[in-house]
Design a protein around this motif. Structure first.
Motif, PDB file in Angstrom:
ATOM      1  N   ASP A 241      34.193 -29.896 -71.206  1.00  0.00           N
ATOM      2  CA  ASP A 241      34.134 -29.867 -72.677  1.00  0.00           C
ATOM      3  C   ASP A 241      33.380 -31.030 -73.310  1.00  0.00           C
ATOM      4  N   LYS A 242      32.449 -31.591 -72.603  1.00  0.00           N
ATOM      5  CA  LYS A 242      31.657 -32.698 -73.168  1.00  0.00           C
ATOM      6  C   LYS A 242      30.437 -32.093 -73.850  1.00  0.00           C
ATOM      7  N   THR A 243      30.693 -31.473 -74.987  1.00  0.00           N
ATOM      8  CA  THR A 243      29.635 -30.717 -75.665  1.00  0.00           C
ATOM      9  C   THR A 243      28.539 -31.624 -76.239  1.00  0.00           C
ATOM     10  N   THR A 244      28.914 -32.804 -76.728  1.00  0.00           N
ATOM     11  CA  THR A 244      27.899 -33.711 -77.300  1.00  0.00           C
ATOM     12  C   THR A 244      26.902 -34.120 -76.223  1.00  0.00           C
ATOM     13  N   GLU A 245      27.420 -34.501 -75.064  1.00  0.00           N
ATOM     14  CA  GLU A 245      26.551 -34.919 -73.965  1.00  0.00           C
ATOM     15  C   GLU A 245      25.696 -33.746 -73.479  1.00  0.00           C
ATOM     16  N   ALA A 246      26.333 -32.582 -73.375  1.00  0.00           N
ATOM     17  CA  ALA A 246      25.604 -31.400 -72.893  1.00  0.00           C
ATOM     18  C   ALA A 246      24.439 -31.071 -73.824  1.00  0.00           C
ATOM     19  N   GLU A 247      24.692 -31.167 -75.118  1.00  0.00           N
ATOM     20  CA  GLU A 247      23.630 -30.869 -76.077  1.00  0.00           C
ATOM     21  C   GLU A 247      22.524 -31.922 -75.997  1.00  0.00           C
ATOM     22  N   ALA A 248      22.946 -33.175 -75.842  1.00  0.00           N
ATOM     23  CA  ALA A 248      21.960 -34.256 -75.749  1.00  0.00           C
ATOM     24  C   ALA A 248      21.052 -34.074 -74.528  1.00  0.00           C
ATOM     25  N   TYR A 249      21.595 -33.475 -73.471  1.00  0.00           N
ATOM     26  CA  TYR A 249      20.802 -33.262 -72.266  1.00  0.00           C
ATOM     27  C   TYR A 249      20.136 -31.888 -72.243  1.00  0.00           C
ATOM     28  N   GLY A 250      20.102 -31.226 -73.396  1.00  0.00           N
ATOM     29  CA  GLY A 250      19.279 -30.014 -73.560  1.00  0.00           C
ATOM     30  C   GLY A 250      19.880 -28.711 -73.097  1.00  0.00           C
TER      31      GLY A 250
END
Ligand code: SF4
Ligand code: SF4
Length: 122
Positions: free
Chosen positions: A73-82
């Protein structure tokens, strides 16, 4: 269906979605249906950090990292990594020796992020 057909996939072999019931309708966007023999269940192993998924990704993403972020559930990191750039081609999962369901986790992560964005807008 022939007797041996155990799994129905809607779509192609790489990007298709496995169906768990015959009650799913064929719709305009259904590009094809695959009927496969039941494969032996492949157990998911730990990532051995071989990097094959990274090399295969046509979008130059890090599928192993994205799947991990999505899983936890680390959505911020996932989004940051594209993660939203993933085209769900399935190349990463196909080449993974640990049989990790990378596309499943990435799809889940993308859906979570999209839902969160929709909620924020509402
Ligand atoms: S499914 Fe997504 S992350 Fe995996 S290889 Fe294709 S574009 Fe890259
Ligand atoms: S291909 Fe599989 S085992 Fe190798 S780094 Fe990617 S997720 Fe890990």
């Amino acid at each position: 269906l022939k007797d041996k057909a155990g799994i129905l996939v809607m779509g192609g072999p790489m990007m298709g979605l496995t169906q768990w019931t015959m009650a799913v309708p064929v719709v305009k966007g259904t590009s094809g249906i695959l009927a496969w023999e039941v494969p032996s269940i492949q157990k998911e192993h730990e990532c051995i950090r071989c990097g094959r998924c990274v090399v295969r990704c046509p979008m130059s993403l890090m599928p192993t990292l994205l799947a991990k972020y999505a899983k936890f559930d680390k959505t911020t990191e996932a989004e940051a990594y594209g993660i939203l750039d993933c085209v769900e081609c399935g190349c990463c999962q196909y080449s993974c020796p640990a049989k990790i369901s990378l596309v499943h986790w990435i799809r889940l992560g993308k859906n979570k992020i999209t839902s969160l964005k929709r909620e924020k807008r509402a």
